[in-house]
Scaffold this active site. Sequence first.
Site, PDB file in Angstrom:
ATOM      1  N   ASP A 141      -3.898  -1.361  -1.740  1.00 45.61           N
ATOM      2  CA  ASP A 141      -5.033  -1.702  -0.860  1.00 45.61           C
ATOM      3  C   ASP A 141      -6.355  -1.127  -1.377  1.00 45.61           C
ATOM      4  O   ASP A 141      -7.416  -1.748  -1.232  1.00 45.61           O
ATOM      5  CB  ASP A 141      -4.783  -1.293   0.601  1.00 45.61           C
ATOM      6  CG  ASP A 141      -4.333   0.149   0.787  1.00 45.61           C
ATOM      7  OD1 ASP A 141      -4.176   0.864  -0.214  1.00 45.61           O
ATOM      8  OD2 ASP A 141      -4.124   0.566   1.948  1.00 45.61           O
ATOM      9  N   SER A 181       0.814  -1.225   0.000  1.00 41.99           N
ATOM     10  CA  SER A 181       0.000   0.000   0.000  1.00 41.99           C
ATOM     11  C   SER A 181       0.841   1.267   0.000  1.00 41.99           C
ATOM     12  O   SER A 181       0.814   2.059   0.946  1.00 41.99           O
ATOM     13  CB  SER A 181      -0.932  -0.028   1.199  1.00 41.99           C
ATOM     14  OG  SER A 181      -1.620  -1.237   1.198  1.00 41.99           O
ATOM     15  N   ARG A 215       7.926   6.379  -3.926  1.00 45.51           N
ATOM     16  CA  ARG A 215       8.445   6.929  -2.670  1.00 45.51           C
ATOM     17  C   ARG A 215       7.620   6.353  -1.527  1.00 45.51           C
ATOM     18  O   ARG A 215       6.460   5.988  -1.701  1.00 45.51           O
ATOM     19  CB  ARG A 215       8.336   8.451  -2.655  1.00 45.51           C
ATOM     20  CG  ARG A 215       6.915   8.917  -2.704  1.00 45.51           C
ATOM     21  CD  ARG A 215       6.713  10.366  -2.951  1.00 45.51           C
ATOM     22  NE  ARG A 215       5.351  10.520  -3.449  1.00 45.51           N
ATOM     23  CZ  ARG A 215       4.995  10.440  -4.708  1.00 45.51           C
ATOM     24  NH1 ARG A 215       5.908  10.255  -5.639  1.00 45.51           N
ATOM     25  NH2 ARG A 215       3.741  10.532  -5.080  1.00 45.51           N
TER      26      ARG A 215
HETATM   27  C1  GLC Z   1      -0.838   5.915   1.288  1.00 48.69           C
HETATM   28  C2  GLC Z   1      -0.206   5.044   0.202  1.00 48.69           C
HETATM   29  C3  GLC Z   1      -1.271   4.420  -0.664  1.00 48.69           C
HETATM   30  C4  GLC Z   1      -2.296   3.703   0.190  1.00 48.69           C
HETATM   31  C5  GLC Z   1      -2.849   4.621   1.265  1.00 48.69           C
HETATM   32  C6  GLC Z   1      -3.802   3.898   2.198  1.00 48.69           C
HETATM   33  O1  GLC Z   1      -1.482   6.967   0.676  1.00 48.69           O
HETATM   34  O2  GLC Z   1       0.680   5.816  -0.582  1.00 48.69           O
HETATM   35  O3  GLC Z   1      -0.694   3.502  -1.569  1.00 48.69           O
HETATM   36  O4  GLC Z   1      -3.339   3.245  -0.627  1.00 48.69           O
HETATM   37  O5  GLC Z   1      -1.786   5.146   2.025  1.00 48.69           O
HETATM   38  O6  GLC Z   1      -3.194   2.817   2.823  1.00 48.69           O
END
Ligand code: GLC
Length: 485
Positions: free
Chosen positions: A210, A157, A172
């Site tokens: 996610d 995520s 990043r």
């Molecule tokens: C952050 C991450 C993203 C994820 C979100 C919720 O924004 O960069 O990929 O979906 O958190 O977990």
Amino acid sequence: MVRLGPKKPPARKGSMADVPANLMEQIHGLETLFTVSSEKMRSIVKHFISELDKGLSKKGGNIPMIPGWVVEYPTGKETGDFLALDLGGTNLRVVLVKLGGNHDFDTTQNKYRLPDHLRTGTSEQLWSFIAKCLKEFVDEWYPDGVSEPLPLGFTFSYPASQKKINSGVLQRWTKGFDIEGVEGHDVVPMLQEQIEKLNIPINVVALINDTTGTLVASLYTDPQTKMGIIIGTGVNGAYYDVVSGIEKLEGLLPEDIGPDSPMAINCEYGSFDNEHLVLPRTKYDVIIDEESPRPGQQAFEKMTSGYYLGEIMRLVLLDLYDSGFIFKDQDISKLKEAYVMDTSYPSKIEDDPFENLEDTDDLFKTNLNIETTVVERKLIRKLAELVGTRAARLTVCGVSAICDKRGYKTAHIAADGSVFNRYPGYKEKAAQALKDIYNWDVEKMEDHPIQLVAAEDGSGVGAAIIACLTQKRLAAGKSVGIKGE
Ligand code: GLC
């Protein structure tokens, strides 16, 4: 302290009558600072839509809008056993998902707490820790071994660019992660290598965000799902676009992914407004950004997600202390620690059912070593409400932007994450905010045309369904990435 019944009574608004004028003035100042009007939300949504479009263009923009290579809708008929690995914010989860084929599934899972030092450790430490957890899980549930490697959907995520579904180059870290040697690299081979080192019979077939998992898992059971969103440690959303609408894929698509094909997009809209053009940032938001490991990134997320809500409150409280308004003659050394107030603070404070805010009193005494007066606690409570409400009102601007962009007048927005699930009153605040944006003349939130609904487990079940869809495509000789991948 009087309990009003055997069960904890609901949180109360409380009267501000006894708050002295100088503190009331501070409270009014905070109200002005943290309140997001309906008009402001509408102007944020407008800018949001243009930023989403920019992200899909060849030139690109702040919002990554990452095609996730899920080019089909789940039918609900998917079957089979799949593993899902979920590396989210705080925990690591391994899930065995048995897809039943009739919009149903069974799951068995283990949760592992991600040791804090790993968040800022080395790449090797991270992947070997994960592989050990996977091994433990497989040894437990498959003591006699397996005849074929188990297909695994990896929910990673973080913003990862995907040329194909089983790869993801980390752009990043977000959410306070800062592990060296991962940014700019494909995380799938790093994981697979550690899996092989431990001889675990697992094949990573798909890398999933996610939000994409949430979208697909919820669509498996609820056909009205139009988006998957996470409101937890981070904030983000995914939706299905149509390939012909994704300019940056022009010329890159294989023949079997036609212009009318759907494509799940992981927006990564936590990075909305990194240019600071429309979000109503306060000086506290500026400090959070400047002191974070990635200044200038995730502007939207830093104002809305669980990772930061307690920290925003802490900075306001420190400021009020420094100006001599609260906690006079108290030792505030604990409160000076960055991130000492996690989201459980605003959450518990908003949930405090007592007129004298007794639970808040306990919280500050026990955890922060600060004695508070009733009046101070009323201010703290008001502050928690302001920070939580601002977060909810800004968060739904992302939802509204996607719905408007896609022309959805009605939608189920499948939502998951600790803030959505556990922050008191969050669902109501979010529903009210959407109502304010659209001016709906509908009282009950269950009747709102666009509703945030509790999602299916995206990082588990969603990852499994996507792994299943991917395996089927591969078995049929179909592509799961750009031309030539
Ligand atoms: C952050 C991450 C993203 C994820 C979100 C919720 O924004 O960069 O990929 O979906 O958190 O977990």
